[in-house]
Write a protein that holds these residues in place. Structure first.
Motif, PDB file in Angstrom:
ATOM      1  N   CYS A 129       0.857  -1.188   0.000  1.00 62.26           N
ATOM      2  CA  CYS A 129       0.000   0.000   0.000  1.00 62.26           C
ATOM      3  C   CYS A 129       0.889   1.232   0.000  1.00 62.26           C
ATOM      4  N   ARG A 130       0.573   2.145  -0.871  1.00 58.78           N
ATOM      5  CA  ARG A 130       1.359   3.366  -1.033  1.00 58.78           C
ATOM      6  C   ARG A 130       1.570   4.082   0.311  1.00 58.78           C
ATOM      7  N   GLU A 189       3.321   3.015   2.874  1.00 55.75           N
ATOM      8  CA  GLU A 189       3.747   2.127   3.949  1.00 55.75           C
ATOM      9  C   GLU A 189       5.256   1.951   3.915  1.00 55.75           C
ATOM     10  N   HIS A 239       2.077  -0.706  -7.280  1.00 56.40           N
ATOM     11  CA  HIS A 239       2.801  -0.402  -6.049  1.00 56.40           C
ATOM     12  C   HIS A 239       4.076  -1.229  -6.009  1.00 56.40           C
TER      13      HIS A 239
END
Length: 171
Positions: A25-26, A28, A127
């Motif tokens: 997830c972007r 993280e 991602h």
């Protein structure tokens, strides 16, 4: 050094296996772990079904997380060029990294190799963990005689870079 006795090998194996399946997830943070150390850990906890006969054998205890093989000689923060995912390192999410360090510790003098998840791809966006950071030479008012070199993530903002620079030059 942390001792793994508080959590049995089966629990370690199951928890890390689950966390390795975490989708990216972007924004993280994920951590690089040396494949050499991770292979030893996998043997110790019986991660692969064919290796369960040695589970818990103190002769194959992996010791503290050791990322020395990923670092440039004489540098405890900068990683080597041309490292290959799965061959040289594996990536674990923050929760997995925290568990490994709690169970085994981190080799003295080493810093965690933390990287952000960014959006990549030219035409099809996906991602990915940004393994290599962008190197910037920062200076004040075009004074190239006094520069500060630092690596930044694509996820860092101009505000973060300005904050770092103001701290680095002391104003």
């Amino acid at each position: 050094m942390a001792e793994d006795g508080a959590v049995d090998q089966e629990t370690q194996r199951e928890e890390i296996a689950t966390l390795l399946k975490t989708p990216l997830c972007r924004g993280e943070t994920w951590y690089l772990v040396s494949s050499d150390w991770f292979r030893q850990w996998k043997k110790y906890v019986g991660f692969d079904s064919w290796g369960r006969c040695q589970t818990g054998d103190r002769n194959i205890y992996p010791g503290p997380v050791d990322n020395f093989s990923l670092l440039k000689v004489g540098d405890k923060l900068d990683i080597k060029e041309h490292l290959i995912d799965e061959l040289d390192y594996i990536m674990v999410p923050t929760e997995g990294w925290n568990k490994l360090v709690r169970w085994y510790g981190l080799t003295d003098g080493q810093e965690p190799i933390a990287r952000k998840v960014v959006l990549g791809g030219m035409f099809v966006k996906h991602h990915k963990v940004e393994v290599y950071l962008t190197k910037l030479n920062l200076c004040e008012n075009s004074n190239m005689d006094s520069t500060v070199t630092r690596r930044f993530s694509k996820a860092d903002t101009i505000g973060m870079i300005r904050l770092f620079f103001s701290i680095a030059v002391g104003y």
